[in-house]
Design a protein around this motif. Structure first.
Motif, PDB file in Angstrom:
ATOM      1  N   LYS A   6      32.458  39.567  32.467  1.00 44.82           N
ATOM      2  CA  LYS A   6      32.635  38.374  32.824  1.00 44.82           C
ATOM      3  C   LYS A   6      32.960  38.223  34.373  1.00 44.82           C
ATOM      4  CE  LYS A   6      35.305  37.298  28.655  1.00 44.82           C
ATOM      5  NZ  LYS A   6      34.151  36.871  27.702  1.00 44.82           N
ATOM      6  N   VAL A   7      32.646  36.932  34.912  1.00 45.11           N
ATOM      7  CA  VAL A   7      32.612  36.870  36.372  1.00 45.11           C
ATOM      8  C   VAL A   7      34.137  36.094  36.601  1.00 45.11           C
ATOM      9  CG1 VAL A   7      31.516  35.726  38.269  1.00 45.11           C
ATOM     10  CG2 VAL A   7      30.136  36.914  36.569  1.00 45.11           C
ATOM     11  N   GLY A   8      34.753  36.528  37.733  1.00 47.53           N
ATOM     12  CA  GLY A   8      35.928  35.643  37.932  1.00 47.53           C
ATOM     13  C   GLY A   8      36.250  35.448  39.167  1.00 47.53           C
TER      14      GLY A   8
ATOM     15  N   ASN B 147      43.589  41.698  40.972  1.00 46.01           N
ATOM     16  CA  ASN B 147      43.756  43.064  40.054  1.00 46.01           C
ATOM     17  C   ASN B 147      43.510  42.613  38.779  1.00 46.01           C
ATOM     18  OD1 ASN B 147      44.092  44.686  42.534  1.00 46.01           O
ATOM     19  ND2 ASN B 147      46.290  44.593  42.176  1.00 46.01           N
ATOM     20  N   HIS B 148      44.170  41.724  38.295  1.00 46.77           N
ATOM     21  CA  HIS B 148      44.165  41.287  36.779  1.00 46.77           C
ATOM     22  C   HIS B 148      42.625  41.170  36.401  1.00 46.77           C
ATOM     23  CE1 HIS B 148      44.121  38.784  33.143  1.00 46.77           C
ATOM     24  NE2 HIS B 148      43.249  38.031  33.985  1.00 46.77           N
ATOM     25  N   LEU B 149      41.801  40.276  37.310  1.00 46.97           N
ATOM     26  CA  LEU B 149      40.487  40.313  36.816  1.00 46.97           C
ATOM     27  C   LEU B 149      39.777  41.512  36.649  1.00 46.97           C
ATOM     28  CD1 LEU B 149      39.365  37.172  38.711  1.00 46.97           C
ATOM     29  CD2 LEU B 149      39.703  37.417  36.271  1.00 46.97           C
TER      30      LEU B 149
ATOM     31  N   CYS C  34      36.418  42.093  34.907  1.00 44.96           N
ATOM     32  CA  CYS C  34      35.522  41.211  35.192  1.00 44.96           C
ATOM     33  C   CYS C  34      35.164  41.540  36.710  1.00 44.96           C
ATOM     34  CB  CYS C  34      36.568  40.044  35.529  1.00 44.96           C
ATOM     35  SG  CYS C  34      37.058  39.250  33.925  1.00 44.96           S
ATOM     36  N   LEU C  35      34.019  40.958  36.983  1.00 45.25           N
ATOM     37  CA  LEU C  35      33.275  41.049  38.431  1.00 45.25           C
ATOM     38  C   LEU C  35      33.872  39.903  39.261  1.00 45.25           C
ATOM     39  CD1 LEU C  35      29.572  41.171  36.800  1.00 45.25           C
ATOM     40  CD2 LEU C  35      31.112  43.134  37.632  1.00 45.25           C
ATOM     41  N   VAL C  36      34.742  40.213  40.221  1.00 46.72           N
ATOM     42  CA  VAL C  36      35.348  39.431  41.067  1.00 46.72           C
ATOM     43  C   VAL C  36      34.444  38.650  42.164  1.00 46.72           C
ATOM     44  CG1 VAL C  36      37.270  38.885  42.607  1.00 46.72           C
ATOM     45  CG2 VAL C  36      37.428  40.667  40.600  1.00 46.72           C
TER      46      VAL C  36
END
Ligand SMILES: Cc1cc2nc3c(=O)[nH]c(=O)nc-3n(C[C@H](O)[C@H](O)[C@H](O)COP(=O)(O)O)c2cc1C
Length: 246
Positions: free
Chosen positions: A126-128, A150-152, A157-159
């Protein structure tokens, strides 16, 4: 190909400034076309903390208390989303308590499925993007944003960063404002609104690139990419595990 982007607003206040920024980001995401958005705001919600019972691991399930509060709905929307935009006001140099309760149980529930091999892969792709704002200049926005980044990352996820010269991956207000009323941010920080919109647009665009790219490259990619990366079926499989508790 339509993509779904979920906004999570960590402020416990109704019509908060965080909600204004997350809504701006979602609106800018929709403008790119073929994007459906949804917003979950934690205002007025009581969310139980994780009590460390590890029943999720024992039962190979999502948090066993997920139907006692809004966590069930959050798992569902999180799993079905292709992109996530998460925002929090700075509280004591960090995210709000209610959002921490959500992230602990969201993260631990998903992690338990990965750790117990209840799902074949934890690579969701997922992208975030993250958004924060606080009352003081240097009031802890960077720590808060870093926490959310950090959570993502922990959620695989892809930040996505917003723009060059903003703190990497972060948008929000760094202006000392002394404004106690909720939802006023657009009146004192146009840049925060502008950056929130850039964030929303970027998250939408990168989400489409990942979703289309994963489909196009299916034959060349390891199988784990087609199991859960941005597929509705992947989300449904995981939710079914959560429902049956097995
Ligand atoms: C419990 C609490 C702790 C806070 N801690 C900070 C802080 O450490 N740094 C800061 O800049 N602002 C802090 N604030 C102010 C909020 O971040 C600020 O009012 C923000 O604009 C509220 O956003 P919202 O409208 O999205 O709820 C705190 C507010 C509360 C209620």
């Amino acid at each position: 190909m339509s993509c779904r982007i979920l906004g999570i607003v960590g402020s416990p206040r109704h019509k908060s400034s965080t909600e204004v920024l997350v809504n701006q980001a979602l609106e800018a995401a929709r403008v790119t076309g073929d994007i459906e958005t949804e917003i979950i705001t934690l205002a007025g919600k009581r969310v139980l903390p994780c009590i460390g019972c590890y029943k999720c691991v024992e039962k190979k399930s999502l948090c066993i208390f997920k139907d006692k509060d809004c966590l069930g709905e959050i798992y569902e929307k999180w799993l079905q989303a292709d992109g996530i935009i998460i925002g929090s006001p700075v509280y004591h140099l960090s995210i709000t308590g209610v959002l921490k309760n959500v992230l602990d149980r969201l993260g631990e529930g998903i992690w338990s499925l990965r750790a117990t091999s209840a799902i074949d892969s934890g690579w969701f792709g997922k992208v975030g993007g993250v958004i924060t704002q606080g009352m003081a200049t240097f009031g802890g926005q960077e720590y808060t944003a870093q926490y959310l980044v950090n959570h993502l990352l922990l959620m695989n996820c892809l930040v996505v960063p917003a723009e060059f010269l903003t703190v990497p991956g972060v948008v929000g207000s760094f202006k000392g404002n002394r404004v106690y009323e909720p939802g006023k941010i657009a009146e004192y920080d146009e840049t925060a609104v502008k950056n929130a919109r850039i964030m929303g647009k970027r998250v939408a665009e990168i989400t489409k690139i990942v979703k289309v790219g994963t489909k196009q490259l299916k034959e060349q990619l390891p199988a784990e990419y087609s199991s859960y990366v941005l597929t509705k079926e992947g989300a449904e499989k995981i939710l079914a595990i959560g429902k049956n508790g097995k």
